[in-house]
Design a protein around this motif. Structure first.
Motif, PDB file in Angstrom:
ATOM      1  N   ASP A  27       0.837  -1.203   0.000  1.00 12.70           N
ATOM      2  CA  ASP A  27       0.000   0.000   0.000  1.00 12.70           C
ATOM      3  C   ASP A  27       0.871   1.252   0.000  1.00 12.70           C
ATOM      4  OD1 ASP A  27      -2.079   1.792   0.317  1.00 12.70           O
ATOM      5  OD2 ASP A  27      -2.967   0.798   2.031  1.00 12.70           O
ATOM      6  N   ASP A  28       0.807   2.046  -1.078  1.00 10.72           N
ATOM      7  CA  ASP A  28       1.499   3.342  -1.135  1.00 10.72           C
ATOM      8  C   ASP A  28       3.029   3.203  -1.115  1.00 10.72           C
ATOM      9  OD1 ASP A  28      -1.046   4.465  -1.002  1.00 10.72           O
ATOM     10  OD2 ASP A  28      -0.443   6.044   0.377  1.00 10.72           O
ATOM     11  N   ASN A  82     -11.902   8.287  -4.848  1.00 13.00           N
ATOM     12  CA  ASN A  82     -11.612   7.451  -3.678  1.00 13.00           C
ATOM     13  C   ASN A  82     -12.838   7.311  -2.785  1.00 13.00           C
ATOM     14  OD1 ASN A  82      -9.661   5.817  -2.578  1.00 13.00           O
ATOM     15  ND2 ASN A  82      -8.919   7.362  -1.148  1.00 13.00           N
ATOM     16  N   ASP A 105      -0.048  -0.834  -4.744  1.00 10.39           N
ATOM     17  CA  ASP A 105      -1.203  -0.287  -5.464  1.00 10.39           C
ATOM     18  C   ASP A 105      -0.924   1.009  -6.219  1.00 10.39           C
ATOM     19  OD1 ASP A 105      -1.011   1.240  -3.145  1.00 10.39           O
ATOM     20  OD2 ASP A 105      -3.143   1.134  -2.652  1.00 10.39           O
ATOM     21  N   HIS A 128     -11.107  -1.927   1.023  1.00  8.62           N
ATOM     22  CA  HIS A 128     -11.211  -0.616   0.376  1.00  8.62           C
ATOM     23  C   HIS A 128     -11.989  -0.675  -0.939  1.00  8.62           C
ATOM     24  CE1 HIS A 128     -10.272   3.603  -0.013  1.00  8.62           C
ATOM     25  NE2 HIS A 128      -9.397   3.560   0.959  1.00  8.62           N
ATOM     26  N   ARG A 136      -7.416  -0.550  -6.765  1.00  7.78           N
ATOM     27  CA  ARG A 136      -7.808  -1.921  -6.436  1.00  7.78           C
ATOM     28  C   ARG A 136      -8.994  -2.393  -7.285  1.00  7.78           C
ATOM     29  NH1 ARG A 136      -5.560  -2.867  -0.975  1.00  7.78           N
ATOM     30  NH2 ARG A 136      -4.134  -1.100  -0.742  1.00  7.78           N
ATOM     31  N   CYS A 153      -6.088   4.612  -3.611  1.00  7.56           N
ATOM     32  CA  CYS A 153      -6.357   3.237  -3.158  1.00  7.56           C
ATOM     33  C   CYS A 153      -7.539   2.541  -3.832  1.00  7.56           C
ATOM     34  CB  CYS A 153      -6.555   3.230  -1.644  1.00  7.56           C
ATOM     35  SG  CYS A 153      -5.033   3.472  -0.723  1.00  7.56           S
ATOM     36  N   HIS A 180       1.954   2.262   3.917  1.00 11.06           N
ATOM     37  CA  HIS A 180       1.079   3.439   4.064  1.00 11.06           C
ATOM     38  C   HIS A 180       1.231   4.067   5.451  1.00 11.06           C
ATOM     39  CE1 HIS A 180      -2.585   5.825   4.324  1.00 11.06           C
ATOM     40  NE2 HIS A 180      -2.910   5.521   3.074  1.00 11.06           N
ATOM     41  N   LYS A 225       1.119  10.311  -5.566  1.00 10.68           N
ATOM     42  CA  LYS A 225      -0.280  10.030  -5.236  1.00 10.68           C
ATOM     43  C   LYS A 225      -1.185  11.150  -5.739  1.00 10.68           C
ATOM     44  CE  LYS A 225      -2.972   8.081  -1.433  1.00 10.68           C
ATOM     45  NZ  LYS A 225      -2.860   7.422  -0.119  1.00 10.68           N
TER      46      LYS A 225
END
Length: 498
Positions: free
Chosen positions: A55-56, A116, A266, A145, A99, A95, A197, A272
């Protein structure tokens, strides 16, 4: 260091990219490919499929992608034992939209989750339906998520597990181990980590020399707060590495060679919410003993929308034509063939904490990339509606990104970090025109809310005005009292399924 050496040393790109005209959805070719798979692995069962999603995490923050200052030993091991992809992408650096592509095989605009915290269209058949129909159990272990539940009907789903003395919950290792021990059917499992994250680890007295800097963040070397956050981020990456090692131990203990294991993250944290490669390019490493040649590298363009079609091909199924993705099974089998001519990117800043009106779209091939920023300061006056309460947010969005022009064009072969905008270069106008034409064509096929028309700047909101409303404060953005709660249903474009 010259630009060519920078590209080779930082990204590990190969100089050779062999492209052919393979038809990705040709059934007879898929059947031929599957015969190779069966001949290379056990013939009495379909392969187990495991997808580990971090994640991130930037693609530039792995040892196997050229960063020797961060501990990613488990991912490095996977690269040695399998295949590393140099050109893997998500369409959205955020996110839920990222996904949703993995789970549907469709880009965010088509699957509906392009902001998001919003939902996939309720009529879509996701990975849970598609893989169940092919005889698989489908499992989610960790962060979800995605919604709604009617689209994502997991056979098993385990939440992340609280753990002391670390900033984020852990993946459910005990449940994963118990499942590996007892599973009878072939399975498709997504192991979705909450690392790295933020919130990050608190690293005391961080050393700038322990951080690797790139053209996009070199100016922050003397920023103590940035260096401290980066050190905590590196420590969180290391923590996720321990989780991956434990999962690989479980795989090697309980499962046989007929298991495809894919690792990715992701989207990049440094890019971002943008459509730059620092946000959209993702790490992607695959291990499949007896099928994937150890230590192999692919430079072909692949995309998150390709994952579900690939899984379906491995399971001896055919992905429907409504999916955007193509199977990259031939790459896993050692064939260097073109999977995608282009990959695309989407930016939707609404429904995040800053929530500025500044949508963008991107098209990219192996060398060139074109970005369209639809509410740039150059065209903001043409986007205004004459309604003061609406125009406040349109102007606010343009001013928040006043350094981003209407058009951007990058030569990624010579400028991998997108530092030199060539949109006005007279020698590249034909390149730009072709990319622009193909981008607008793709947007139309996706039923995008935007088009090439300047002056079309919709303000989007979920049905019932749930989520981050533009005319209300958020922890990061304050709205003048005179503008608060002034937007009505006549001022916004309501997305019904959100």
């Amino acid at each position: 260091m010259n630009k060519k050496k920078l590209v080779l040393s930082v990204l590990g790109f190969s100089v050779l990219a062999l492209i052919s005209c393979l038809g990705n959805k040709d059934i007879s070719r898929q059947q031929k490919d599957l015969t190779i798979v069966k001949g290379s692995t056990q013939t009495n069962s379909k392969p187990n499929l495991i997808f580990y999603l971090a994640d991130d995490q930037d693609v530039y923050d792995y040892g196997c992608y050229g960063n020797e200052k961060v501990n990613t030993a488990a991912v490095n091991r996977l690269a040695k034992e399998g295949m590393l992809f140099n050109n893997a992408f998500t369409a959205q650096a955020i996110c839920a939209p990222s996904r949703s592509q993995l789970f549907t095989g469709k880009y965010p605009l088509k699957n509906g989750c392009f902001a998001n915290h919003t939902a996939t269209r309720p009529d879509i058949k996701s990975v849970t339906t598609q893989m169940k129909n092919l005889g698989y159990q489908v499992v989610l272990a960790g962060k979800s998520h995605v919604k709604p539940e009617g689209v994502y009907q997991w056979d098993r789903e385990w939440e992340p597990v609280p753990k002391k003395d670390v900033p984020r919950d852990y993946i459910p290792l005990d449940s994963i181990e118990a499942y590996f021990k007892t599973s009878k059917k072939p399975f498709c499992m997504f192991i979705t980590s909450k690392y790295p994250h933020g919130k990050y680890f608190d690293v005391e007295n961080p050393n700038t020399d322990d951080i690797k800097f790139y053209p996009f963040n070199e100016h922050k070397k003397n920023d103590k707060a940035y260096v401290k956050a980066k050190a905590g981020y590196y420590r969180s990456i290391e923590e996720d590495n321990t989780q991956i090692e434990k999962v690989l131990d479980l795989v090697d203990t309980y499962l046989d060679d007929n298991t495809l294991f894919i690792y990715s993250a992701d989207h990049g944290v440094s890019g971002k919410f943008t459509v730059k490669d620092i946000g959209l390019k993702v790490p992607f490493v695959a291990r499949w003993p007896k099928v994937i040649k150890p230590g192999s590298i692919s430079n072909q363009l692949i995309h998150y929308t390709d994952v579900l079609p690939t899984f379906m091909a491995i399971a001896e199924g055919k992905s429907p034509s409504s999916m955007d993705g193509n199977s990259f099974l031939p790459l896993l089998q050692g064939q260097d063939v073109e999977i995608n001519k282009y990959v695309y990117g989407v930016r939707t800043n609404q429904n995040i904490l800053n929530s500025e009106v500044f949508p963008s779209r991107m098209i990219r091939d192996m060398r060139y990339k074109y970005i369209r920023n639809f509410n740039s300061i150059e065209v903001v006056n043409q986007n205004l509606t004459g309604k003061a309460n609406v125009d406040y947010f349109i102007k606010r969005g343009a001013n928040a990104h006043k350094n981003e022009p209407l058009e951007e064009l990058y030569d990624l072969q010579n400028d991998p970090f997108e530092q030199n905008n060539l949109a006005q270069n007279p020698e590249l106008q034909s390149v730009k025109a072709k990319l622009k034409q193909d981008l607008f064509s793709w947007m139309k096929s996706q039923e995008d809310i935007l088009d090439e028309t300047i002056g079309n700047m919709p303000i989007i909101t979920p049905k019932g005005n749930k989520g981050f409303k533009l005319d209300q404060d958020t922890p990061r953005r304050k709205i003048p009292d005179s503008i608060k709660n002034t937007l009505t249903v006549n001022d916004v474009t309501i997305i019904e399924h959100w």
